[in-house]
Design an enzyme around this catalytic site. Structure first.
Site, short mmCIF file in Angstrom:
data_model
loop_
_atom_site.label_atom_id
_atom_site.label_comp_id
_atom_site.label_asym_id
_atom_site.label_seq_id
_atom_site.Cartn_x
_atom_site.Cartn_y
_atom_site.Cartn_z
N GLY A 120 0.82 -1.21 0.00
CA GLY A 120 0.00 0.00 0.00
C GLY A 120 0.84 1.25 0.00
O GLY A 120 2.06 1.22 0.17
N GLY A 156 -0.63 8.83 2.52
CA GLY A 156 0.06 9.87 3.25
C GLY A 156 1.31 10.24 2.48
O GLY A 156 1.24 10.63 1.32
N MET A 157 2.46 10.07 3.09
CA MET A 157 3.72 10.40 2.41
C MET A 157 4.66 9.20 2.38
O MET A 157 5.86 9.35 2.19
CB MET A 157 4.40 11.57 3.13
N ASP A 210 -8.25 11.65 11.48
CA ASP A 210 -8.51 11.06 10.16
C ASP A 210 -9.14 9.68 10.31
O ASP A 210 -8.75 8.73 9.62
CB ASP A 210 -7.20 10.97 9.36
#
Length: 472
Positions: free
Chosen positions: A109, A112-113, A225
């Protein structure tokens, strides 16, 4: 016409938050009209890669992948090969390469970063999930700080329902963190494949998520989140794991209140988060309510064509009632979700722990309805609703009876003046021809049967049924 001439010193003051409110307003008006200053501001704020990623993360597309630590690779090795140049060579032909002593077998996967790798720890003979800061962010100080903050935030929370951090380090200039490799899939993928969940599943997943959030909140952290893509469901165990603390901040961190940056996923933001205001643990509860709504209906409570449209709906509009979408969802569960989705944080539950306890009691009721009653708090609210309905029904009955009485012939109230031979147990009243000589369609011997005992029995039966409902 420009509101004022270009002045790059203003950009410096703007970025340092040294402008007064009036100066900032004028500067923002100038930015709306000046492409040159906008370009300069973007260059001084971040490089093009960061801006492109920001646009992707804030888009309304559901294809933005959250960190997934599952066994469902999002990309094939061939697709990822151009992004894995940082891997060292390996002697094992089955592997893509080596990283920090791990044999990398695939990419599970990205989000984000970072990129999440599936790596084999040869010494322990077990797989681990390795989250590596994406190489194009390695030169960004803010990106490295955020990556380190995620590791610190998650590592501070030790709980079965929060992803564990086994280690944090750096390899070839790239920060990385080690997490357990979870065999399973995300809640989002489960909803996408199977649609809405059962009531018991909704309660179980929401309860465990609330437990994990309570542990994070106890450490003074707000996740910011919570969404189905960040909830992992391991195979063969009824366990929920919260992941991706990349946006987590301390509840008393005031650095974000005037940053002008809205971080998170639009569909699951709280109203205060959408407005860019300060947040506390109750913001996570709103996001959890949005997630529960999604589990119950198959889609988020607030939808629109654009991210801005979604945010406006979150702040200004009520969600569509769940029972209009899925009538079989019990009213008490809708009550819980509605409270979580309150626009005002003070109207939500006071804590994630309080919510988790309530959901646990509700789950026990669903599993053994004849043995475990609904929690008293929900029973009281349902009774209040039924009492309101009972009062309303009684009012209707009273009006109907009043109207019926006014339409009865006056002779009904002169029973005592009626000859003895006309007095019967059913109060049978013979209407004489004097009732209406002008109405030729009314027969002279028309009879009206009025049986008050039957009517009273029916009303009493209705009231008894309402009382029985109140006691349930």
């Amino acid at each position: 016409m420009k509101t004022r001439s270009c002045n790059h010193d203003l950009i410096t003051d703007f970025l340092a938050d040294r402008l007064s409110d009036n100066q900032q307003k004028l500067f923002e008006q100038h930015l709306d009209e000046c492409d040159s200053c906008c370009a300069t501001l973007e260059q001084r704020t971040a490089d093009k890669v960061l801006w492109d990623d920001a646009k992707t993360f804030l888009s309304s597309s559901d294809n933005v992948a959250a960190v997934s630590l599952t066994d469902e690779p999002l990309h094939t090795p061939h697709q990822e090969s151009s992004r894995l140049d940082f891997l060292a060579p390996t002697d094992d032909p089955r592997m893509l390469g080596r990283f920090a002593g791990y044999e990398v077998s695939g990419v599970v996967g990205s989000g984000g970063m970072g990129i999440v790798l599936k790596g084999l720890d040869s010494a322990l003979n077990r797989y681990a999930a390795i989250k590596v800061l994406a190489p194009h962010y390695a030169s960004s100080g803010s990106a490295r700080q955020r990556f380190a903050r995620e590791a610190q935030a998650a590592a501070a929370v030790v709980h079965d329902n929060v992803i564990a951090i086994h280690g944090v380090s750096e390899f070839n200039g790239l920060p990385y963190l080690i997490m357990p490799y979870v065999k399973g899939r995300s809640l989002q993928k489960r909803i996408d494949r199977h649609g809405p969940l059962s009531v018991a599943e909704i309660l179980r997943i929401a309860m465990q998520t609330a437990r994990g959030l309570a542990a994070a909140h106890d450490q003074g952290l707000v996740h910011r989140d919570i969404k189905p893509a960040n909830i992992l469901l391991p195979e063969n165990v009824e366990r929920v794991i919260i992941t991706d603390f990349g946006l987590a901040r301390a509840a008393d961190d005031a650095s974000l209140t005037r940053s002008g940056v809205i971080a998170g996923t639009p569909q699951y933001m709280s109203p205060e988060q959408a407005r860019g205001e300060g947040l506390d643990h109750r913001s996570d509860l709103f996001s959890l309510g949005s997630m529960m709504y999604t589990m119950a209906t198959g889609h988020p409570p607030f939808r629109a064509e654009t991210p801005y449209g979604i945010l406006r709906r979150i702040t200004d509009h009520a969600h569509r009632p769940i029972q209009e979408v899925r009538p079989e969802v019990p009213p008490w569960l809708c009550q819980i979700i509605d409270r979580l989705l309150s626009k005002s944080a003070s109207d939500r539950f006071s804590s994630a722990e309080e919510l988790a306890t309530l959901l646990e009691e509700c789950l026990a009721h669903v599993q053994q309805p004849s043995v475990v009653p609904l929690p008293d708090a929900l029973r009281t609210k349902l009774k209040d609703a039924l009492r309101f309905g009972k009062t309303w029904r009684l009012g209707v009955v009273a009006v109907v009876v009043a109207v019926a009485i006014t339409r009865l012939p006056w002779n009904l109230f002169r029973i005592n003046d009626t000859p003895p031979e006309m007095k019967q147990t059913d109060v049978k009243v013979r209407i004489a021809t004097e009732t209406s000589t002008s109405d030729e369609s009314q027969p002279a011997d028309a009879e009206l049967q009025w049986q008050p005992d039957d009517q009273l029995d029916q009303i009493e039966s209705t009231l008894s049924e309402l009382d029985r409902q109140l006691e349930q």
